[in-house]
Design an enzyme around this catalytic site. Structure first.
Site, PDB file in Angstrom:
ATOM      1  N   CYS A  67       0.995  -1.127   0.054  1.00  0.00           N
ATOM      2  CA  CYS A  67       0.137   0.069   0.213  1.00  0.00           C
ATOM      3  C   CYS A  67       0.961   1.372   0.006  1.00  0.00           C
ATOM      4  O   CYS A  67       1.866   1.507  -0.955  1.00  0.00           O
ATOM      5  CB  CYS A  67      -0.909   0.062   1.084  1.00  0.00           C
ATOM      6  SG  CYS A  67      -2.295   1.255   0.999  1.00  0.00           S
ATOM      7  N   HIS A 120      -3.801  -4.260  -0.554  1.00  0.00           N
ATOM      8  CA  HIS A 120      -3.666  -4.840   0.637  1.00  0.00           C
ATOM      9  C   HIS A 120      -3.714  -6.380   0.625  1.00  0.00           C
ATOM     10  O   HIS A 120      -4.789  -6.834   0.922  1.00  0.00           O
ATOM     11  CB  HIS A 120      -4.763  -4.296   1.657  1.00  0.00           C
ATOM     12  CG  HIS A 120      -4.725  -2.909   2.029  1.00  0.00           C
ATOM     13  ND1 HIS A 120      -3.836  -2.473   3.280  1.00  0.00           N
ATOM     14  CD2 HIS A 120      -5.055  -1.865   1.657  1.00  0.00           C
ATOM     15  CE1 HIS A 120      -3.836  -1.008   3.340  1.00  0.00           C
ATOM     16  NE2 HIS A 120      -4.706  -0.564   2.171  1.00  0.00           N
ATOM     17  N   GLU A 174      -2.992  -8.259   2.954  1.00  0.00           N
ATOM     18  CA  GLU A 174      -3.689  -8.765   4.194  1.00  0.00           C
ATOM     19  C   GLU A 174      -5.132  -8.654   4.395  1.00  0.00           C
ATOM     20  O   GLU A 174      -5.749  -9.306   5.336  1.00  0.00           O
ATOM     21  CB  GLU A 174      -2.940  -8.024   5.442  1.00  0.00           C
ATOM     22  CG  GLU A 174      -3.562  -6.638   5.733  1.00  0.00           C
ATOM     23  CD  GLU A 174      -2.831  -5.424   4.795  1.00  0.00           C
ATOM     24  OE1 GLU A 174      -3.256  -4.341   5.122  1.00  0.00           O
ATOM     25  OE2 GLU A 174      -2.363  -5.759   3.865  1.00  0.00           O
TER      26      GLU A 174
END
Length: 197
Positions: free
Chosen positions: A77, A177, A179
């Protein structure tokens, strides 16, 4: 394997830590230059503005350390944007590890920030992109982006194309992202863990 997540003081560090934990890797979170230099792999997370994030790296005296790493370094990011030469968000010099520039997104009238799920195209053969296809969805939240150039490893379209993944030598970055991107995001992190220079 010693994986260090650079403690940039941003809010998503714990979710990044747990994403690696799910892959069986117990990362350490550190802003200690010695620990970062001794790592096998280094991850640079970031949320917020480039100006604030670079100021935090400056305060922690980590800019020189990150610029001279020889091992694989992955930015995610805002962490990806910090790998570039310059960000127009706050007109700030970044780490200059990949000579690209971060610019305001040209979204052709689509709402900004670019927020939500999107797919990739122009996917390269880079080890980080192994197993990715144009049907995979990843989660994005950003208003600034890197324009596609020779360092793009994958692109995404939101009004116009932008670089979703970039890379040069031992350094790579993902705008999305991982995650927060389910199994597809986990694939990127697993590829990073397996990346041999």
């Amino acid at each position: 394997m010693k994986l260090v997540i650079v403690d940039t003081g941003c809010a998503n560090i714990s979710s990044v830590y747990f994403a690696f934990k799910r892959l069986g890797v117990d990362a350490s979170i550190s802003r200690d230059a010695k620990a970062i230099k001794a790592a096998d792999k280094v991850l640079l997370p970031g949320v917020g503005t480039a100006h604030n994030a670079m100021a935090k790296l400056q305060q922690a005296e980590l800019i020189d350390t990150l610029q001279h790493l020889q091992q694989p370094l992955l930015g995610i990011c805002l962490g990806m944007q910090m790998l570039t030469a310059h960000s127009m968000e706050g007109d700030v010099a970044c780490l200059n590890l990949i000579p690209s520039e971060v610019r305001p997104m040209q979204s052709a009238g689509l709402r900004l920030p670019h927020m939500g799920w999107n797919t990739l195209h122009s996917i390269s053969e880079h080890p980080l992109m192994r197993g990715f296809s144009v049907t995979d969805y990843l989660y994005f939240v950003h208003s600034f982006a890197v324009a596609p150039d020779e360092y793009s490893l994958a692109q995404c379209d939101y009004g116009t194309d932008f670089a979703a993944v970039i890379g040069k030598d031992n350094v790579a970055g993902a705008q999305f992202h991982p995650e927060r991107s389910g199994k597809t995001g986990a694939r990127l992190l697993q590829n990073f863990l397996e990346w041999q220079l």
